[in-house]
Design an enzyme around this catalytic site. Structure first.
Site, PDB file in Angstrom:
ATOM      1  N   TYR A  22      16.425  34.971  49.162  1.00 38.64           N
ATOM      2  CA  TYR A  22      17.413  34.000  49.913  1.00 38.64           C
ATOM      3  C   TYR A  22      18.595  33.800  49.219  1.00 38.64           C
ATOM      4  O   TYR A  22      19.613  34.053  49.544  1.00 38.64           O
ATOM      5  CB  TYR A  22      16.733  33.109  50.328  1.00 38.64           C
ATOM      6  CG  TYR A  22      15.354  33.020  51.350  1.00 38.64           C
ATOM      7  CD1 TYR A  22      15.698  33.254  52.536  1.00 38.64           C
ATOM      8  CD2 TYR A  22      14.020  33.010  50.734  1.00 38.64           C
ATOM      9  CE1 TYR A  22      14.372  33.576  53.280  1.00 38.64           C
ATOM     10  CE2 TYR A  22      13.011  33.015  51.428  1.00 38.64           C
ATOM     11  CZ  TYR A  22      13.288  33.327  52.891  1.00 38.64           C
ATOM     12  OH  TYR A  22      12.145  33.520  53.739  1.00 38.64           O
ATOM     13  N   ASN A  45      15.677  34.050  63.657  1.00 42.85           N
ATOM     14  CA  ASN A  45      15.775  35.477  63.975  1.00 42.85           C
ATOM     15  C   ASN A  45      14.600  35.990  64.801  1.00 42.85           C
ATOM     16  O   ASN A  45      13.572  35.838  64.202  1.00 42.85           O
ATOM     17  CB  ASN A  45      16.251  36.340  62.784  1.00 42.85           C
ATOM     18  CG  ASN A  45      16.230  37.690  63.313  1.00 42.85           C
ATOM     19  OD1 ASN A  45      16.713  38.305  64.263  1.00 42.85           O
ATOM     20  ND2 ASN A  45      15.324  38.466  62.499  1.00 42.85           N
ATOM     21  N   CYS A  52      13.992  40.572  58.449  1.00 51.45           N
ATOM     22  CA  CYS A  52      14.019  39.310  57.810  1.00 51.45           C
ATOM     23  C   CYS A  52      12.661  39.265  56.973  1.00 51.45           C
ATOM     24  O   CYS A  52      12.478  38.387  56.124  1.00 51.45           O
ATOM     25  CB  CYS A  52      13.845  38.128  58.587  1.00 51.45           C
ATOM     26  SG  CYS A  52      12.977  38.102  60.194  1.00 51.45           S
ATOM     27  N   HIS A  53      11.463  40.129  57.149  1.00 51.00           N
ATOM     28  CA  HIS A  53      10.436  40.094  56.514  1.00 51.00           C
ATOM     29  C   HIS A  53      10.640  40.529  55.182  1.00 51.00           C
ATOM     30  O   HIS A  53       9.728  40.560  54.103  1.00 51.00           O
ATOM     31  CB  HIS A  53       9.322  40.908  57.165  1.00 51.00           C
ATOM     32  CG  HIS A  53       9.448  42.283  57.184  1.00 51.00           C
ATOM     33  ND1 HIS A  53      10.232  42.938  58.163  1.00 51.00           N
ATOM     34  CD2 HIS A  53       9.184  43.439  56.475  1.00 51.00           C
ATOM     35  CE1 HIS A  53      10.482  44.188  58.043  1.00 51.00           C
ATOM     36  NE2 HIS A  53       9.747  44.505  56.882  1.00 51.00           N
ATOM     37  N   GLU A  80       5.434  49.222  54.034  1.00 51.12           N
ATOM     38  CA  GLU A  80       6.655  49.742  53.776  1.00 51.12           C
ATOM     39  C   GLU A  80       6.453  50.164  52.173  1.00 51.12           C
ATOM     40  O   GLU A  80       7.483  50.567  51.565  1.00 51.12           O
ATOM     41  CB  GLU A  80       7.773  48.808  53.726  1.00 51.12           C
ATOM     42  CG  GLU A  80       8.066  48.453  55.331  1.00 51.12           C
ATOM     43  CD  GLU A  80       9.273  47.472  55.665  1.00 51.12           C
ATOM     44  OE1 GLU A  80       9.760  47.084  54.693  1.00 51.12           O
ATOM     45  OE2 GLU A  80       9.602  47.423  56.870  1.00 51.12           O
TER      46      GLU A  80
END
Length: 94
Positions: A22, A45, A52-53, A80
């Site tokens: 952030y 969002n 945003c993860h 990922e």
């Protein structure tokens, strides 16, 4: 471009398998004291195009995830290729 759009644009640029904080997003958009503002924007969002993860706290802990909670965030990041150890990611520069 307003603050929210800057946050979303930068968040979209985080590649799969990487994370940003952030704080790093706040600094990159020219608002270094707005880490909480970044978190607030991302908490609102629901666009799946904005990953945003891939945004975590500065200490590597996960932070929140509005679209499914912490367990979902862990699942997405692991899928990922992000290594998570004791609910913490190893932070490396993008």
């Amino acid at each position: 471009m307003n603050f929210k759009d800057k946050v979303y644009q930068l968040t979209k640029s985080i590649p799969k398998g990487k994370v940003a904080t952030y704080k790093s997003i706040a600094v990159a958009i020219g608002s270094p004291k707005s880490s909480r503002g970044v978190a607030t924007v991302l908490s609102q969002n629901f666009d799946p195009e904005i990953p945003c993860h891939r945004v975590v706290r500065s200490d590597g802990t996960l932070g929140g995830y509005t679209r499914g909670g912490e367990a979902k965030k862990i699942k997405l990041l692991k899928r990922e290729g992000v290594v998570i150890n004791k609910k913490r990611v190893e932070l490396t520069p993008i």
